[in-house]
Each structure stands twice: as C-alpha cells, then as structure tokens.
Design a protein around this motif. Sequence first.
Motif, PDB file in Angstrom:
ATOM      1  N   GLY A  95      13.703  61.071  41.978  1.00 35.80           N
ATOM      2  CA  GLY A  95      13.415  62.500  41.244  1.00 35.80           C
ATOM      3  C   GLY A  95      15.061  62.903  41.275  1.00 35.80           C
ATOM      4  N   MET A  96      15.750  63.008  42.383  1.00 34.65           N
ATOM      5  CA  MET A  96      17.160  63.549  42.243  1.00 34.65           C
ATOM      6  C   MET A  96      17.986  62.728  41.380  1.00 34.65           C
ATOM      7  N   THR A  97      17.980  61.311  41.369  1.00 40.01           N
ATOM      8  CA  THR A  97      18.449  60.549  40.399  1.00 40.01           C
ATOM      9  C   THR A  97      18.383  60.833  39.029  1.00 40.01           C
ATOM     10  N   VAL A  98      17.065  61.046  38.537  1.00 37.66           N
ATOM     11  CA  VAL A  98      16.599  61.367  37.338  1.00 37.66           C
ATOM     12  C   VAL A  98      17.611  62.916  36.901  1.00 37.66           C
ATOM     13  N   LEU A  99      17.427  63.579  37.691  1.00 39.01           N
ATOM     14  CA  LEU A  99      18.090  64.799  37.535  1.00 39.01           C
ATOM     15  C   LEU A  99      19.716  64.820  37.447  1.00 39.01           C
ATOM     16  N   LEU A 166      36.711  52.264  39.802  1.00 41.59           N
ATOM     17  CA  LEU A 166      37.177  51.443  38.764  1.00 41.59           C
ATOM     18  C   LEU A 166      36.721  51.941  37.442  1.00 41.59           C
ATOM     19  N   THR A 167      35.674  52.430  37.384  1.00 38.60           N
ATOM     20  CA  THR A 167      35.099  52.801  35.965  1.00 38.60           C
ATOM     21  C   THR A 167      35.147  54.083  35.587  1.00 38.60           C
ATOM     22  N   GLY A 168      35.152  54.994  36.703  1.00 35.35           N
ATOM     23  CA  GLY A 168      35.298  56.567  36.475  1.00 35.35           C
ATOM     24  C   GLY A 168      33.998  57.030  35.762  1.00 35.35           C
ATOM     25  N   THR A 169      32.825  56.283  36.128  1.00 36.65           N
ATOM     26  CA  THR A 169      31.610  56.910  35.774  1.00 36.65           C
ATOM     27  C   THR A 169      30.730  56.810  36.786  1.00 36.65           C
ATOM     28  N   ALA A 170      29.571  57.500  36.700  1.00 34.09           N
ATOM     29  CA  ALA A 170      28.478  57.924  37.599  1.00 34.09           C
ATOM     30  C   ALA A 170      27.385  56.840  37.821  1.00 34.09           C
ATOM     31  N   TRP A 171      27.311  55.948  36.990  1.00 31.27           N
ATOM     32  CA  TRP A 171      26.288  55.108  36.861  1.00 31.27           C
ATOM     33  C   TRP A 171      26.196  54.269  38.094  1.00 31.27           C
ATOM     34  N   PRO A 172      27.460  53.680  38.782  1.00 38.39           N
ATOM     35  CA  PRO A 172      26.973  52.811  39.572  1.00 38.39           C
ATOM     36  C   PRO A 172      26.334  53.454  40.751  1.00 38.39           C
ATOM     37  N   ASP A 173      26.845  54.547  41.105  1.00 41.01           N
ATOM     38  CA  ASP A 173      26.080  55.546  42.193  1.00 41.01           C
ATOM     39  C   ASP A 173      24.779  55.793  41.892  1.00 41.01           C
ATOM     40  N   LEU A 174      24.351  56.028  40.645  1.00 40.36           N
ATOM     41  CA  LEU A 174      22.927  56.348  40.237  1.00 40.36           C
ATOM     42  C   LEU A 174      22.247  55.006  40.460  1.00 40.36           C
ATOM     43  N   LEU A 175      22.828  53.803  39.977  1.00 41.14           N
ATOM     44  CA  LEU A 175      21.940  52.595  40.117  1.00 41.14           C
ATOM     45  C   LEU A 175      22.008  52.106  41.711  1.00 41.14           C
ATOM     46  N   VAL A 176      22.910  52.575  42.405  1.00 37.03           N
ATOM     47  CA  VAL A 176      22.520  52.342  44.047  1.00 37.03           C
ATOM     48  C   VAL A 176      21.528  53.177  44.551  1.00 37.03           C
ATOM     49  N   ALA A 177      21.473  54.355  44.180  1.00 40.48           N
ATOM     50  CA  ALA A 177      20.411  55.198  44.685  1.00 40.48           C
ATOM     51  C   ALA A 177      19.235  54.598  44.194  1.00 40.48           C
ATOM     52  N   ALA A 178      18.979  54.447  42.961  1.00 40.18           N
ATOM     53  CA  ALA A 178      17.599  53.935  42.475  1.00 40.18           C
ATOM     54  C   ALA A 178      17.313  52.677  43.268  1.00 40.18           C
TER      55      ALA A 178
END
Length: 214
Positions: A95-99, A166-178
């Motif tokens: 839920g936190m990741t989706v938000l 390296l990428t400056g994006t949040a997606w790696p963090d969100l992917l690991v959380a998922a």
Amino acid sequence: MSGCCEDKTFDGVSPAYKRALMAVIAINAVMFFVEMTAGIMSGSQALKADALDFAGDTATYALSLFVIGASLRTRALASLIKGASLAAIAIAVLGMTVLRVMNGAPPEAATMGVVGFLALSANVASVLILLRWRDGDSNVRSVWLCSRNDAIGNVGVIAAGGVVALTGTAWPDLLVAALLAGLFLKSASAITLQALRELNTTGASHATPVESSS
C-alpha cells in the motif's frame, strides 16, 4: 513411528536457544527505530518496508519466546499469528509503495546504502546467532525464516540505493519494496502451512483414543 519423528522436531526448549532469541529480539528492536527514522528522513520506501519487518520480527520473536515449552497446539497457533502478521506487513508495504508511485521523487541513495549496510550487519549477526536452530517446529522455523528474509532484504536495499544513485529515479527503491512484500507473503504462507499441519497432527492425536475406545 510417528511419535519417534515428532520427538526429533526441536521445539525451542533450550536455555541456549532462549538466550539467542533474546539477543535477536534486542537487535531487531534497535534496528526498527534506526531504520524507520532513516526511511522517513530519506524518503525510502525500501527502508520503511525493512523497518516494518524489524518491528514485526521483534513482536513475533517475543511471542515465540513466550510460547516455548507450551503444547504443540499452542505453538502452532502462535505461528499462525506470526504468519498473519507477516502477511499484514506485506499488504502495508504494498500500500505504501503504491502511494509512493504517485510521488516519484527519488530517496537519498547515500542514506539507503549506509543504513542498509548497518541493517545487513545486524541481520547477519542474527542469522549467525540462530544458525544452529534453523530447523524445528513452526515456531522455531518462523524465527529462522524471518531472520533470513531480513538479510536478503537488506542486500536488496543496498543494491537499490546504488541504482537510485546511478539513475536518479525512485523506481529501484519502489521495486525492492514490492519484492520485499512478496518475500514476506511467501514466508507467511510457509509458516502458516506448517502450523496448519501441526494443528492437524494434534487433532489426529486427540481423535485416536476416541476411535480406539468405540
């Protein structure tokens, strides 16, 4: 034959195991506060997810310690509670990741790396403390699975911090959380299934005298 097999299943009744469990409870409690604070300050969902796992582990390990020496049924019921708590943590993380997806600001990669390494060190210490008791009933095994999951999760957090840098994006963090949420669900399923098998065993043993007397 079945009684012989049941006797081989370690149930946690050991002073050394209790001391080990108390040490791991202390490690997890401290790391929850450290990692949750870092997760909030850095904006990292992966750190927050891992911190929630530390909190869940602290509570469930305390429950494991409390039911050591109790009947198999009581220990199995405690394991069901632990399985349900892991599933609840997984749902909360998802839920936190989706938000967080709606706010794509990347977290602080440096904080993720440093705190992730600190958490990994704490979890490796816990795994080494519990290594000799990795097999046993559902109550004992749930402790091992949670500690192992934590170590795996920390490697993911550290890796995500590197990719975020390296990428400056949040997606790696969100992917690991998922992915952590998925790992929690898998362990919750394993703990619950073993606990249900143990409950069925106790039910069968209680039913046997009734059947023989009729």
